[in-house]
Structures are given as C-alpha cells and as structure tokens.
Design an enzyme around this catalytic site. Sequence first.
Site, PDB file in Angstrom:
ATOM      1  CG  ASN A   1      19.110 -37.219 -45.352  1.00  0.00           C
ATOM      2  OD1 ASN A   1      18.384 -37.336 -46.330  1.00  0.00           O
ATOM      3  ND2 ASN A   1      20.344 -37.736 -45.314  1.00  0.00           N
TER       4      ASN A   1
ATOM      5  CB  ALA B   1      26.908 -48.523 -30.082  1.00  0.00           C
TER       6      ALA B   1
ATOM      7  CG  ASP C   1      21.875 -36.679 -41.832  1.00  0.00           C
ATOM      8  OD1 ASP C   1      22.782 -35.945 -41.397  1.00  0.00           O
ATOM      9  OD2 ASP C   1      21.952 -37.285 -42.917  1.00  0.00           O
TER      10      ASP C   1
END
Length: 651
Positions: A53, A255, A290
């Site tokens: 990824n 977050a 990723d």
Amino acid sequence: MASSAQSPAQNPPKSLDLIAIGRSSVDLYGQQVGGRLEDMASFAKYLGGSPTNTAAGGARLGLRTGLVTRVGADHMGRFIREALEREGVDVTGVVSDPDRLTALVLLGIRDRENFPLIFYRENCADMALDVGDLDPDWLRGAAAVLINGTHLSQPQAFAASMTAARLVKESGGRVVFDIDYRPVLWGLTGRDRGEDRFVAHGGVTSRLREALPLCDLIVGTEEEIHILGGVTDTLAALRAIRALTDAVIVAKRGAAGCAAFPGAIPAALTDGIVVPGFPVEVFNVLGAGDAFMAGFLRGWLRDEPLERCCTWGNACGAIVVSRHGCAPAMPTWPELEWLLSQSNPPHRLRDSAELEHIHWATTRTHRYDELTVLAVDHRSQFEDLVAELGADPERIPVFKTLALRAVEAVADGDDRFGLLLDGRYGFEALASAADDPYWIGRPIEEPKSRPLVFESSADVATELAEWPLNHVVKCLVFYHPDDPADLRERQERQLLRLFDACRKTRHEMLAEVILPADLPVDAMTVARAVRRLYAVGIKPDWWKLEPVADPLAWRNIEAAVLDNDPYCRGVVLLGLSAPEEELLASFQAAAPFGIVKGFAVGRTIFYDAARGWLANRLDDDEVVAMMAGKLKTLVDAWRQARAASGGGAGA
C-alpha cells in the site's frame, strides 16, 4: 546508539526514492457496511499489504517506488503485479512463487471502531521471502528502504529484510521501519482476531528491536510504540527506543494527528513536534497508517521540514479514513494539494464531489494521446441486415469476432487501438479480447431509444457490477440542449443515474451525443449540450461526438470540456455511416484540437464487409482483410492530419 545515515545531499544519485519490502496480498473488502463479516455477501478486490500500500501510495504522490515481495504464480499474483505496474511501482523485486499461493485478507467495516479482518496467510508466498530473492544492485539504487514489522516474525523474511536494509544503508541510503504490529501474525491471538492491535510479548519486542541499529526513521501507532518499547506507557516506550537508536521517531495518534521526535524524548508528548490531524469523519481506518507513511515519506525523502512531513502524512491518512479500501483509497498529489488548500474542509470528505472526481481522474491508469476504435457494438443494424438478407442471426457473433481479428491485424498489440462491442452479440469477441491490450467500450443503451432507455435491469448499477472493470460504459443519447424541458430532464436523469453507477462500480463512462436531425444546429450547439450535461453533474471520462467541419464549433467544444473537466480523457469522433472521403475531411477539421484523440467509427468500416459475408460472397479472411484495410486507411489519415496540424498542441 546508531548514527544516522549521511545527508541525502551527499549521496550519489539514486534510481528510486524508496523500495518497500514485505507483505503483499489481495484485499477482499466486504461491500456491505454496518454488519458482521459473517453477513457480508459480496467483496471488492483490491491491492493490499502494508508495504505494498505504501509503495503504491508513494507512487501516487510522485515518489519513484519499488517493492520486494513474493506473490503466488497464480491469478491473484498476476493481479498484484499488474496493479503495481499500473500504479507505476517498479516490480523488479516481485518474485513469483510456484509453490505457494498469494496471500488473501478478508476485511469488513462494522462501525466506526470495529473493522473485522481475517488473514489467509498459511504458508503464503510473501512470508516465504528470503535473501535469495534480493537483487543487491537494484537495492543499492534506492535512496531508502522501508522494512515492515510483520515480516520480522518469520526467520527467512527477517533475514531478507535485514539484508535489504544493510545493502541500502551501506550504499548511502536510509532505512525506514514501519512497526506494523499485528499480533495474529505472530501467533498471539486466535485467527478470528485479526483486528487486534496489541498484545504484550517480550519475544516480539526483542525481535523488533534487532532492526533498530539500522534505522533512520521509525513510524508506528502508540500501541506499536508500546510493543517496540516494551512498556505500555508511551513516553517510557519512546525513551526505551531512543536508548537504542537516534532515528527520528513518529508516533501516529489517530484523530489527534502525530508527534515526531528527532532527538531526546521530552517530558510530555506535546513537547515533541506535534501536528494536529484533520477533523474528518472516520469511515474506515484500515490503510490510513500506510497512507500516512506515504505522505510523510513524500516530504522526508525530499528533506522537507518534519512539520510539513507530518502534515502531509496526516492529510493522506485523513483522506483514506474517509474511503472504502486501502491501496485504491490512497490519494494522489493533486488530492493532497486540494485538501491542504481548504480552509474549512468538509467533515465527510467522501461527500465532496470535487475531491472524489480528482481522485477518480488522477488514479485512472494509462494516458491516451491517441485512440482509434473500430465500433461494432451495433445491434439493431445487424438485426436489420440479417433480416434483409435472410441470413442466420447466429452468424452475427461470429462476424464480431472477425472484427476483433481485423483490429489485431492493424494494431498488432498497440494499445492506442480499441473496439466497441456489445454484450448481446459481441460476448465471444469481448471474451477473446480479455487478454489483449486494446481499449474496450460496451454499450448500455437500448438502440434508437429517445428518451434514453438502458438495455439492462431496472437498476443499471446491478448490470454494470457484472462487467469487467476494463470495459468502458458507452451510452448513446439523442440529445439537444433545446429539447423540450421534460424530455431533456428525463434524459439527463438517466445519464446522471448511469454516471453515478459507473463511479460506484469503478467503470469509465463514454457519453455519445448525437443531435436529433430535426432540430437546428450552429457552432455552439454541441458545446451547449456538453456544458448542460456538465452542469447537471455528469463528468464522463470520454465524449463521442459527431464530426463537424467548422473550426469554431471545435473551439467551443474544447472550451466546454476543459472549462468543466480538465481531467477529461478526450473526444473521439463518431462516423454516422459517412463515406470515407467525408470522414477524412472531418479529420482535417478536428485534428488541430488536442481534446480530440481519434475516432470510433463503425459502419463506414464494417458495413460492406458484413453485407458481403452474410450474403456468402466473402469468406472470413477476405472480410478481415477488407475491414483491416479500411481501418488502416482511417488510422493513417488521422495520424497524418494530426501531424500536419501540429500534433494537437491545444491539449
């Protein structure tokens, strides 16, 4: 304590910015959201595996990336290789293993905090990676190598990762360590606990720490910092890591953003280089780390300040948490620029039509500076012809396979060629073309319908879900901007439904617009039709338009497209059964305009051949030669017109 690598400015030029090493799998993502994995009925197939990824994400951001891994010598292994190549990732280090299958992962989105997944990794190809798979010269050409914690769990893969890191380090490159801790892949949880992120284990800590003397950058979540540090207090864990390496340490905090520590660990996390996250709604956390790594490395490998690296990492992670999937959700550089330019970005990023269009348009693979297409998607015309000649309708599919042979005779593998084929009579030809590099378009409309009717189930998305992803959805609409309001709006609603279905099923769309013969036309008419369709929210990947002789009309069309969608792939000219000499003249008018990429012509090429073949006056080889000759004439004429016009410099 290990010393950092020499400054990149002192290194010799490198052919790659980054080589990632480790996991590579096929992700099968549940398409139903909000339930148990047990209750998901269908799955989307994506590229997967953390370092894979990141390699793909880095390539989308403009890094020159490569990957070292193993895949099975199977269909899924070929899928991974082809997907990486489409992303621009160097696959020199991707080894096909004839004895093991490609790894699979089943994933689901249950709610905003639970993302069940099952790793199918028993004796899989990527975990069998060993030192013998490494190409030392290729590795030495990388400015950095990314190693991955999961691959340190198996002795052979551990040795390969460490050897790759040493090779890059010794050649003046840098080593990046993604802690990437999945307890299930260390055998510490049941196989149904793939989503678990932390189980304390001294053996894992010891193994992971063996990589630290080589590292220049270490990135992990707080739980991953805990396993590497050996304690569950984040500051204490950071200090334990710092005692073993002077690498930059980056703690991802969800977050809250991230905190970077280039030197001594301070008294509080907030005393590091703290960069806040983006306040977006979380749809799917899988793959966000990723994406963070790809964004961070886009800056770090080009010596940007750590604050900027963190911002780019956070922004990439924010984009991915708003989407379905991991690798396909990775943002491109234009997407990253868009988000960073927003003073007040939307909380639900996936609801931003502008961002999603940029994502769609900038992740399409292959650029078409030219496209020349033989259109044999006709259905009613062939039905009329066999009825007129008293021929067997069962011969229509056979003729369409001959059309494919004609394209192959001219194209010889050149991917600037294509075919328009229908599923009703062209299914065999579509299946035969599956291994070819040619552009494939496929009609969805009911022939001659006005207002537009789809030749499918009531739900057009259900129909498209059965089409291979490389089939471009072609829709012909008889449309005029001055149509009666009720007719115009009905057709626009149909096109909008189709456009939405194409995006959701990941198919490109070609809008073919033919002006009804009984309405007036001037140099603005087609451009007004194009602008009107953009105004209602339709952004097709391709337009197929009637040839016009007026340069002013083409200037207006080009402006209408570029004003509304600078990412549009372009326009192809349709033929309308025009005599060959008329088509050649229309090429001269269109060639100076870069938005026009070529043509998609049918009856001018195939009609006489079809009539002769269905009447048994021509055999298969004669028909193929006849169609190939006409196609080549048009292709040569288009290329000559384009060259004489200056090559479409207005594109």
